[in-house]
Scaffold this motif. Structure first.
Motif, mmCIF file in Angstrom:
data_model
loop_
_atom_site.group_PDB
_atom_site.id
_atom_site.type_symbol
_atom_site.label_atom_id
_atom_site.label_comp_id
_atom_site.label_asym_id
_atom_site.label_seq_id
_atom_site.Cartn_x
_atom_site.Cartn_y
_atom_site.Cartn_z
ATOM 1 N N VAL A 29 -22.442 3.940 -4.404
ATOM 2 C CA VAL A 29 -21.006 4.489 -4.346
ATOM 3 C C VAL A 29 -20.325 3.523 -6.043
ATOM 4 O O VAL A 29 -21.057 3.252 -5.895
ATOM 5 C CB VAL A 29 -19.841 3.996 -3.007
ATOM 6 N N PHE A 30 -19.374 4.231 -6.692
ATOM 7 C CA PHE A 30 -18.333 3.574 -6.621
ATOM 8 C C PHE A 30 -17.435 2.648 -6.090
ATOM 9 O O PHE A 30 -16.894 3.077 -5.197
ATOM 10 C CB PHE A 30 -17.820 3.872 -8.021
ATOM 11 N N SER A 37 -15.125 1.089 -1.831
ATOM 12 C CA SER A 37 -15.127 2.261 -1.866
ATOM 13 C C SER A 37 -13.808 3.485 -1.391
ATOM 14 O O SER A 37 -14.199 3.205 -0.185
ATOM 15 C CB SER A 37 -16.764 2.768 -1.911
ATOM 16 N N PHE A 38 -13.411 4.097 -1.785
ATOM 17 C CA PHE A 38 -12.612 4.912 -1.820
ATOM 18 C C PHE A 38 -12.626 6.307 -0.561
ATOM 19 O O PHE A 38 -13.906 7.470 -0.938
ATOM 20 C CB PHE A 38 -11.423 5.535 -1.941
ATOM 21 N N ARG A 39 -12.634 6.624 0.773
ATOM 22 C CA ARG A 39 -12.899 7.820 0.877
ATOM 23 C C ARG A 39 -11.471 7.870 2.061
ATOM 24 O O ARG A 39 -11.095 7.887 2.797
ATOM 25 C CB ARG A 39 -14.019 7.404 2.227
ATOM 26 N N ALA A 40 -10.933 9.632 1.563
ATOM 27 C CA ALA A 40 -10.199 10.270 2.134
ATOM 28 C C ALA A 40 -9.768 10.599 3.340
ATOM 29 O O ALA A 40 -11.628 11.246 4.224
ATOM 30 C CB ALA A 40 -9.289 11.832 1.537
ATOM 31 N N ASN A 41 -9.064 10.676 4.273
ATOM 32 C CA ASN A 41 -9.100 11.145 5.317
ATOM 33 C C ASN A 41 -7.921 12.326 5.543
ATOM 34 O O ASN A 41 -6.585 12.069 5.484
ATOM 35 C CB ASN A 41 -8.363 10.373 6.432
ATOM 36 N N GLU A 71 -11.185 1.611 3.594
ATOM 37 C CA GLU A 71 -11.955 2.100 2.344
ATOM 38 C C GLU A 71 -10.347 3.072 2.188
ATOM 39 O O GLU A 71 -10.833 3.712 0.706
ATOM 40 C CB GLU A 71 -12.368 3.219 3.399
ATOM 41 N N TRP A 72 -9.318 3.498 1.907
ATOM 42 C CA TRP A 72 -7.879 3.985 1.847
ATOM 43 C C TRP A 72 -7.672 3.723 0.588
ATOM 44 O O TRP A 72 -6.804 4.199 -0.504
ATOM 45 C CB TRP A 72 -7.075 4.464 2.637
ATOM 46 N N ALA A 80 -17.768 9.765 -5.380
ATOM 47 C CA ALA A 80 -18.368 8.136 -5.350
ATOM 48 C C ALA A 80 -17.344 7.029 -4.836
ATOM 49 O O ALA A 80 -18.034 6.204 -4.290
ATOM 50 C CB ALA A 80 -19.607 8.536 -6.154
ATOM 51 N N GLY A 81 -15.762 7.790 -5.446
ATOM 52 C CA GLY A 81 -15.218 6.836 -4.118
ATOM 53 C C GLY A 81 -14.637 5.669 -5.418
ATOM 54 O O GLY A 81 -13.593 4.867 -5.412
#
Length: 586
Positions: A418-419, A425-429, A450-451, A541-542
Motif C-alpha cells: 500500500v501507499f 492508507s485510504f479505503r473507501a466505504n 482509513e478514510w 493502493a491508498g
C-alpha cells in the motif's frame, strides 16, 4: 433543436441533445475532426481570459448526454481484448459545451460478467453549485449499481480542455474515459481547433487482474507501477506482436493503424493534449513544429514556446501550432512514455499531414533533439517560472493553517502492498459517502481512520505541503479547486513561494521523487474534496486524503434526495452480491 442564445434569454432553460449536432465526431480515433464553438454562439460576450475571473455567465442551456456503460471487445493496437466502453466507443464520446452551460449526463450501468458498480468524475470542474455531483464513490455518492441509472447535472464552470473518467476502482484504466471540451474566451487567436489529443499508456491485461498484482503481498515498489505494453494517441498505435509469447499471438488480429491530423499551411491549430493514461508521464512533440503553450489544465497562461510538452496523468495542456508554409508533406507526431515508467513499447506516433495525398504516407521527419533528451531525463513539469496564469489571483500570503503530509510505501496489517499519506492508507466505504455524512453533522471519524479525512474547519485558506521522500513521482490531483502551486522541487521546501502575487494554478501537479509540492487552497467551495495521486494503481493502493472544507456550510448544501436513493439502490445490490473490493475503491 436549433435555438440561438438570444432566444434562450427569453425562453429560459432549454435542452440540446448530443445528437442534435451532426458535426460532432462520432469517433476521433483515426482522424481529427475540427471542433467549433457550439450553435448558441459566444455567451461570454466581451469577456476574455485576461479580464475575467474564471467564473461563468449563466446561459440557460442544458447539454444532454446519454451514456450506456458495457463490456466490449476492441483492438486499438491490433491486440484484441475486453474493455469497458461508453456507448460502444473507445475512448468514450466527446462531451462538448459552452462556458456557463449545464452539462447533464444520464449514465446507465450495464456492466455484466461480472457485474460492477460505477461512477463518473468530471475532471477539473469545480462543482461549486453541485458538490455532490463530483462523482467519487464513498466520498460524494454511492456507486451506481448494475442495472441502475443516474443523472449527473453540473455547471460548465471553467473553460478549456479536460476529460471524464470512472472513479470506481481502476475502471478508467480498463477503457472507461473520454474527452470533454468547454468553449470559452480565447487568449491567443487561432484558426482551427483540432480538438482532443488523448495520450494513454495501454495494458493488455484487464484492470482487475493488474490490481491483484498491485495489491499483492510482495512489498516490491516496481509491482505497484505495473509495466504497460503500449502507448496510444487518440486510441491508436500499432503493437509489435513479435514481442508476444506464442499463447498471446492469437490475440493480434490486425494492423490497427495510427491516428492522423490534417493541418493547413500557415494556419494556427489548437491541440488539446490530455494525459488520460493509468500511470505514465507523457512527453509530446511534433517533428519540425514549435508549440505555443496557452493553458495548463483549465487555466489560461501567458503563452510561451516549446518543442516538448510534459504531461503527468490527468494533466492537460492546450497548445497552438502554426502550420508550416508548405502545401503537402507529412510529419510525425510523437508521445513517448518517460523513462521513469516501465513499458514494453513507449513510443506512440501519429501523422500530421498537409495534403490528402500525404495522409497515408510514412513521414520521414526526425524528432527534435530536445524531445529525445526530455524522454530520457525529465519526470517533472515545466518550471513554475514559465507557467504564469493569464488572469492574476493572489493567494493569502499567510494562510491560517498548514498541513504537512508525507507519502510512504509499505505493507498493511493484511500484508498487502500500500501507499500511505501520513502513515494512513485510504479505503473507501461505498455505503457511507463522506459528504453525505457531513451533511448530517458527522465530521469526525475516529472509528474509520482509513478514510483519511482532514477537517480544515472554517479556515479561509489552507496550505498543504506534500513530501515525497522516496519512490516514484506522483501527479497529485485536487478536486473542487484550481490549486495554487506555490513551490515544487527536490529535497525540502525552503519556504520560498514562486511568483507569490500570481502563482501557477492547476488541478494536477507532479511531485518529484525525493521532492516536495507546496499547494494552497482558498476555502471558497464547501465540500469533501479528494486529494490523491492520479496514477490509477497508486490511488487504488491508498495514496489519498479527503479535504473536508467548511463543514458548517456543508450542512446547508441543498443535496438532492436522489443521492440518498442511489445509496439505497447500492445497498440493495450489496444485499444480494458480494462486492470484491480488493483496493481502496477509487
Amino acid at each position: 433543436m436549433r435555438l440561438n442564445y438570444l432566444a434562450a434569454l427569453f425562453l429560459g432553460s432549454f435542452v440540446v441533445a448530443q445528437n442534435d449536432y451532426p458535426n460532432l465526431p462520432t469517433s476521433f480515433l483515426q482522424t481529427s475532426s475540427p471542433v467549433t464553438p457550439l450553435l448558441q454562439g459566444f455567451p461570454w460576450g466581451t469577456r476574455t481570459a485576461n479580464n475575467t475571473n474564471p467564473y461563468p455567465p449563466a446561459t440557460g442551456v442544458i447539454r444532454a448526454y446519454d451514456f450506456t456503460i458495457k463490456r466490449g471487445t476492441v483492438a486499438p493496437d491490433g491486440y484484441t481484448r475486453d474493455v469497458l466502453l461508453v456507448n460502444g466507443k473507445f475512448p468514450g464520446p466527446l462531451i462538448e459545451a459552452n462556458w456557463g452551460d449545464t452539462i447533464q449526463v444520464t449514465v446507465h450501468n450495464e456492466i455484466s460478467g461480472p457485474a460492477e458498480g460505477t461512477a463518473l468524475h468530471w475532471h477539473g470542474l469545480l462543482q461549486k453549485t453541485s458538490q455532490w455531483m463530483d462523482g467519487v464513490p464513498g466520498v460524494q455518492q454511492c456507486p451506481i449499481p448494475p442495472g441502475g441509472s443516474f443523472t449527473y447535472s453540473f455547471l460548465a464552470d471553467l473553460y478549456g480542455s479536460s476529460w471524464y473518467h470512472s472513479h470506481y476502482s481502476a475502471q478508467y484504466a480498463g477503457g472507461l474515459f473520454g474527452p470533454m471540451i468547454i468553449h470559452g474566451p480565447s487568449t491567443v487567436n487561432y484558426d482551427i481547433d483540432i480538438g482532443p489529443v488523448m495520450l494513454t499508456d495501454y495494458y493488455h491485461k484487464d484492470y482487475f487482474s493488474i490490481l491483484e498484482g498491485v495489491m499483492g503481498t510482495n512489498p516490491d515498489l516496481s509491482l505497484i507501477a505495473p509495466q504497460s505494453v503500449n502507448n496510444l494517441i487518440n486510441g491508436r498505435n500499432n503493437f509489435d506482436c513479435s514481442t508476444l509469447t506464442s499463447d498471446d499471438t492469437a490475440h493480434c488480429v490486425s494492423n490497427a493503424g495510427i491516428s492522423k491530423f490534417k493541418f493547413t499551411a500557415g494556419k494556427k491549430h489548437r491541440l488539446r493534449l490530455i494525459n488520460a493514461g493509468a500511470e505514465a508521464i507523457q512527453m509530446f512533440s511534433i517533428d519540425g513544429h514549435n508549440m505555443t503553450v496557452i493553458a495548463n489544465d483549465f487555466v489560461p497562461i501567458i503563452p510561451y514556446q516549446t518543442q516538448v510538452v510534459t504531461l503527468g496523468v490527468g494533466q492537460r495542456t492546450d497548445v497552438i501550432v502554426q502550420g508550416l508554409p508548405v502545401k503537402q508533406g507529412s510529419y510525425t507526431m510523437r508521445s513517448s512514455i518517460a523513462d521513469c515508467s516501465r513499458t514494453i513499447q513507449p513510443n506512440a506516433t501519429a501523422i500530421v499531414y498537409y495534403s490528402i495525398f500525404n495522409k497515408e504516407s510514412k513521414p520521414k521527419s526526425t524528432p527534435w533533439p530536445a524531445f529525445t533528451e526530455a524522454v530520457a531525463n525529465n519526470c517533472a513539469n515545466d518550471p513554475l517560472t514559465e507557467t504564469q496564469p493569464w488572469f492574476p489571483i493572489t493567494p493569502d500570503p499567510s494562510p491560517p493553517t498548514t498541513e504537512t503530509i508525507t507519502i510512504g510505501f509499505g505493507q498493511n496489517a493484511s500484508g498487502n502492498s500500500v501507499f500511505t499519506m501520513n502513515t494512513v492508507s485510504f479505503r473507501a466505504n461505498y455505503n457511507e459517502p463522506i459528504l453525505l455524512l457531513s451533511k448530517l453533522g458527522n465530521n469526525s471519524y475516529p472509528d474509520s481512520p482509513e478514510w483519511n479525512v482532514y477537517n480544515f474547519g472554517s479556515n479561509s485558506s489552507m496550505r498543504i505541503i506534500i513530501n515525497n521522500p522516496g519512490g516514484p513521482a506522483h501527479p497529485m490531483h485536487l478536486h473542487g479547486h484550481n490549486m495554487f502551486v506555490e513551490s515544487v522541487g527536490l529535497g525540502s521546501w525552503d519556504g520560498t513561494v514562486v511568483r507569490p502575487a500570481n502563482p501557477q494554478r492547476r488541478d494536477v501537479q507532479i511531485v518529484p521523487a525525493g521532492g516536495y509540492l507546496v499547494l494552497q487552497i482558498t476555502a471558497d467551495n464547501p465540500g469533501a474534496w479528494p486529494l490523491h495521486c492520479h496514477i490509477a494503481w497508486h490511488v487504488s493502493a491508498g495514496l489519498y486524503v479527503t479535504v473536508l472544507e467548511r463543514p458548517a456550510d456543508i450542512a446547508n448544501l441543498p443535496i438532492p434526495s436522489i443521492m440518498s436513493q442511489t445509496c439505497r439502490d447500492w445497498a440493495a445490490f450489496e444485499n444480494t452480491t458480494v462486492v470484491d473490493q480488493i483496493d481502496s475503491g477509487l
